[in-house]
Design a protein around this motif. Structure first.
Motif, mmCIF file in Angstrom:
data_model
loop_
_atom_site.group_PDB
_atom_site.id
_atom_site.type_symbol
_atom_site.label_atom_id
_atom_site.label_comp_id
_atom_site.label_asym_id
_atom_site.label_seq_id
_atom_site.Cartn_x
_atom_site.Cartn_y
_atom_site.Cartn_z
ATOM 1 N N ASP A 68 -9.601 -4.621 -3.361
ATOM 2 C CA ASP A 68 -10.272 -5.499 -4.321
ATOM 3 C C ASP A 68 -11.608 -5.986 -3.766
ATOM 4 O O ASP A 68 -12.591 -6.117 -4.502
ATOM 5 C CB ASP A 68 -9.373 -6.680 -4.700
ATOM 6 C CG ASP A 68 -8.737 -7.344 -3.491
ATOM 7 O OD1 ASP A 68 -8.398 -6.647 -2.514
ATOM 8 O OD2 ASP A 68 -8.565 -8.580 -3.506
ATOM 9 N N GLY A 69 -11.677 -6.228 -2.449
ATOM 10 C CA GLY A 69 -12.952 -6.609 -1.858
ATOM 11 C C GLY A 69 -13.943 -5.462 -1.965
ATOM 12 O O GLY A 69 -15.095 -5.628 -2.359
ATOM 13 N N ASP A 70 -13.465 -4.271 -1.638
ATOM 14 C CA ASP A 70 -14.252 -3.044 -1.702
ATOM 15 C C ASP A 70 -14.824 -2.853 -3.114
ATOM 16 O O ASP A 70 -16.016 -2.623 -3.316
ATOM 17 C CB ASP A 70 -13.302 -1.897 -1.324
ATOM 18 C CG ASP A 70 -13.987 -0.566 -1.124
ATOM 19 O OD1 ASP A 70 -15.072 -0.365 -1.671
ATOM 20 O OD2 ASP A 70 -13.410 0.291 -0.438
ATOM 21 N N ASN A 118 -5.005 -7.113 -3.637
ATOM 22 C CA ASN A 118 -4.108 -8.013 -2.904
ATOM 23 C C ASN A 118 -4.742 -9.403 -2.751
ATOM 24 O O ASN A 118 -4.347 -10.180 -1.884
ATOM 25 C CB ASN A 118 -3.699 -7.426 -1.535
ATOM 26 C CG ASN A 118 -4.905 -7.100 -0.667
ATOM 27 O OD1 ASN A 118 -6.015 -7.546 -0.947
ATOM 28 N ND2 ASN A 118 -4.689 -6.337 0.379
ATOM 29 N N ASN A 154 -7.248 -10.651 -1.499
ATOM 30 C CA ASN A 154 -7.975 -11.087 -0.293
ATOM 31 C C ASN A 154 -8.538 -9.875 0.449
ATOM 32 O O ASN A 154 -8.270 -8.734 0.077
ATOM 33 C CB ASN A 154 -7.094 -11.953 0.625
ATOM 34 C CG ASN A 154 -6.032 -11.179 1.372
ATOM 35 O OD1 ASN A 154 -6.302 -10.247 2.107
ATOM 36 N ND2 ASN A 154 -4.775 -11.566 1.218
ATOM 37 N N HIS A 202 0.822 -1.220 0.000
ATOM 38 C CA HIS A 202 0.000 0.000 0.000
ATOM 39 C C HIS A 202 0.861 1.278 0.000
ATOM 40 O O HIS A 202 0.531 2.229 -0.716
ATOM 41 C CB HIS A 202 -0.946 0.022 1.208
ATOM 42 C CG HIS A 202 -2.259 -0.662 0.947
ATOM 43 N ND1 HIS A 202 -3.267 -0.085 0.194
ATOM 44 C CD2 HIS A 202 -2.736 -1.865 1.323
ATOM 45 C CE1 HIS A 202 -4.299 -0.909 0.130
ATOM 46 N NE2 HIS A 202 -4.005 -2.005 0.807
ATOM 47 N N CYS A 208 -7.467 -1.602 3.916
ATOM 48 C CA CYS A 208 -6.119 -1.142 4.256
ATOM 49 C C CYS A 208 -5.714 0.111 3.494
ATOM 50 O O CYS A 208 -4.610 0.607 3.676
ATOM 51 C CB CYS A 208 -5.126 -2.281 4.090
ATOM 52 S SG CYS A 208 -5.399 -3.556 5.341
ATOM 53 N N GLY A 228 -7.744 -8.014 3.193
ATOM 54 C CA GLY A 228 -6.584 -7.895 4.078
ATOM 55 C C GLY A 228 -6.954 -7.474 5.490
ATOM 56 O O GLY A 228 -6.589 -8.122 6.477
ATOM 57 N N THR A 229 -7.695 -6.399 5.596
ATOM 58 C CA THR A 229 -7.990 -5.793 6.905
ATOM 59 C C THR A 229 -8.613 -6.765 7.890
ATOM 60 O O THR A 229 -8.306 -6.748 9.077
ATOM 61 C CB THR A 229 -8.986 -4.621 6.735
ATOM 62 O OG1 THR A 229 -8.524 -3.798 5.693
ATOM 63 C CG2 THR A 229 -9.145 -3.820 8.002
HETATM 64 C C1 LIG Z 1 -20.579 -2.415 4.895
HETATM 65 C C2 LIG Z 1 -19.382 -3.114 5.485
HETATM 66 N N1 LIG Z 1 -19.272 -4.442 5.381
HETATM 67 C C3 LIG Z 1 -18.188 -5.073 5.874
HETATM 68 C C4 LIG Z 1 -17.217 -4.374 6.508
HETATM 69 C C5 LIG Z 1 -16.045 -5.112 7.107
HETATM 70 N N2 LIG Z 1 -14.840 -4.929 6.326
HETATM 71 C C6 LIG Z 1 -13.946 -3.970 6.638
HETATM 72 S S1 LIG Z 1 -12.581 -4.012 5.657
HETATM 73 C C7 LIG Z 1 -13.190 -5.364 4.838
HETATM 74 C C8 LIG Z 1 -12.410 -6.028 3.763
HETATM 75 C C9 LIG Z 1 -11.491 -5.147 3.033
HETATM 76 O O1 LIG Z 1 -10.915 -5.840 1.955
HETATM 77 P P1 LIG Z 1 -10.416 -5.069 0.705
HETATM 78 O O2 LIG Z 1 -11.446 -4.145 0.212
HETATM 79 O O3 LIG Z 1 -9.897 -6.055 -0.286
HETATM 80 O O4 LIG Z 1 -9.240 -4.141 1.258
HETATM 81 P P2 LIG Z 1 -7.827 -4.600 1.890
HETATM 82 O O5 LIG Z 1 -8.047 -4.602 3.353
HETATM 83 O O6 LIG Z 1 -7.484 -5.951 1.356
HETATM 84 O O7 LIG Z 1 -6.873 -3.533 1.437
HETATM 85 C C10 LIG Z 1 -14.434 -5.736 5.309
HETATM 86 C C11 LIG Z 1 -15.213 -6.881 4.804
HETATM 87 C C12 LIG Z 1 -17.359 -2.970 6.595
HETATM 88 N N3 LIG Z 1 -16.420 -2.201 7.150
HETATM 89 N N4 LIG Z 1 -18.460 -2.366 6.087
#
Ligand SMILES: Cc1ncc(C[n+]2csc(CCOP(=O)(O)OP(=O)(O)O)c2C)c(N)n1
Ligand code: SF4
Ligand SMILES: [Mg+2]
Length: 252
Positions: free
Chosen positions: A99-101, A127, A129, A28, A56, A131-132
């Protein structure tokens, strides 16, 4: 006599002097530096407004010295759209999302912003997955990849990886899509060039622009930082190749 030395490298002025708590080997901060350099080289810092989702990249705008906002997980393209439409002076508006976002909870926001041809740039940090929250499967997790929710590796029971830059090619409202892996010098240069083009196409009002950046998450991958880079070369890059997938130019 003091030896005169040429300055060949320095920290971008926009990058604030502290991080906000990434794990060792996380990529990041590479993305933070890259965005700073692009904004400085294009002289866009005062015109730029960023939107970070949850994940993250949440602290992105605490680490770089431009205007930024945070919003609910997945909603960054909608918030970026609001900012773009509400402000005079045609700001440069971009999101920074995991990527989840971007591909899971926010997938609908991305597709609808693309369909509306919003003049924003989406930067997705992939990434592979969540991550957070402890390394769960994301839509970008590659086949066979072990995550905390796929301890035996992703198999077809969990479907197949999403490739957003390729997927968005078919949407008329999208002007530019690309993917880069900025963990090598050549990949970093590619990422900078793609991001500059994406920002320029946005300023030319050509349509929505999208850049995916591959990023390491060593602790959740259960790897050292160096093993993570090797895994990216061996497994992630073949699944997620670098390149420009669409560039409609500046017109529209
Ligand atoms: C509406 C909502 N659902 C679920 C969450 C819980 N949550 C926080 S971060 C996260 C995953 C983040 O993954 P990603 O977007 O890939 O970012 P990374 O941490 O890998 O950089 C989740 C599911 C949240 N904060 N808000
Ligand atoms: S969990 Fe992964 S993405 Fe998040 S800070 Fe740590 S290495 Fe980076
Ligand atoms: Mg992620």
């Amino acid at each position: 006599m003091t030896e005169k030395k040429e300055l060949v490298y320095t920290k971008p002025k926009l990058k604030l002097g502290y991080g906000w708590g990434h794990c060792p080997g996380c990529h990041h901060p590479i993305v933070e530096k890259l965005v700073c350099e692009v904004l400085e080289e294009m002289d866009l810092a005062r015109r730029a407004i960023g939107v970070a989702g949850v994940g993250c990249s949440f602290g992105f705008f605490a680490s770089i010295n431009i205007d930024g906002a945070n919003c609910a997980h997945g909603a960054a393209p909608a918030v970026a759209t609001g900012i773009k439409h509400a402000l005079y002076g045609k700001p440069l508006v971009f999101t920074i999302q995991g990527d989840g976002d971007c591909a899971a909870i926010g997938g609908g926001y991305v597709l609808n912003a693309a369909s509306r041809a919003e003049k924003i740039t989406i930067i997705m940090v992939n990434n592979a997955n969540y991550g957070t929250t402890g390394g769960q499967l994301a839509p970008t997790t590659i086949m066979g990849q072990v995550t905390s929710t796929t301890p035996h590796g992703r198999n077809t029971g969990q479907g197949y990886p999403i490739h957003l830059p390729e997927l968005l090619v078919g949407m008329q409202g999208v002007a530019f899509t690309a993917r880069a892996a900025p963990f090598t010098p050549a990949g970093y240069r590619r990422a900078k060039s793609y991001l500059k083009t994406a920002f320029q196409r946005q300023l030319d009002e050509a349509g929505l622009t999208f850049v995916e950046l591959l990023s390491a998450c060593p602790p959740n991958w259960h790897m050292t930082p160096l093993e993570a880079i090797q895994w990216m070369e061996d497994s992630m890059l073949p699944e997620y190749p670098e390149g420009i997938f669409k560039d409609s130019g500046g017109e529209k």
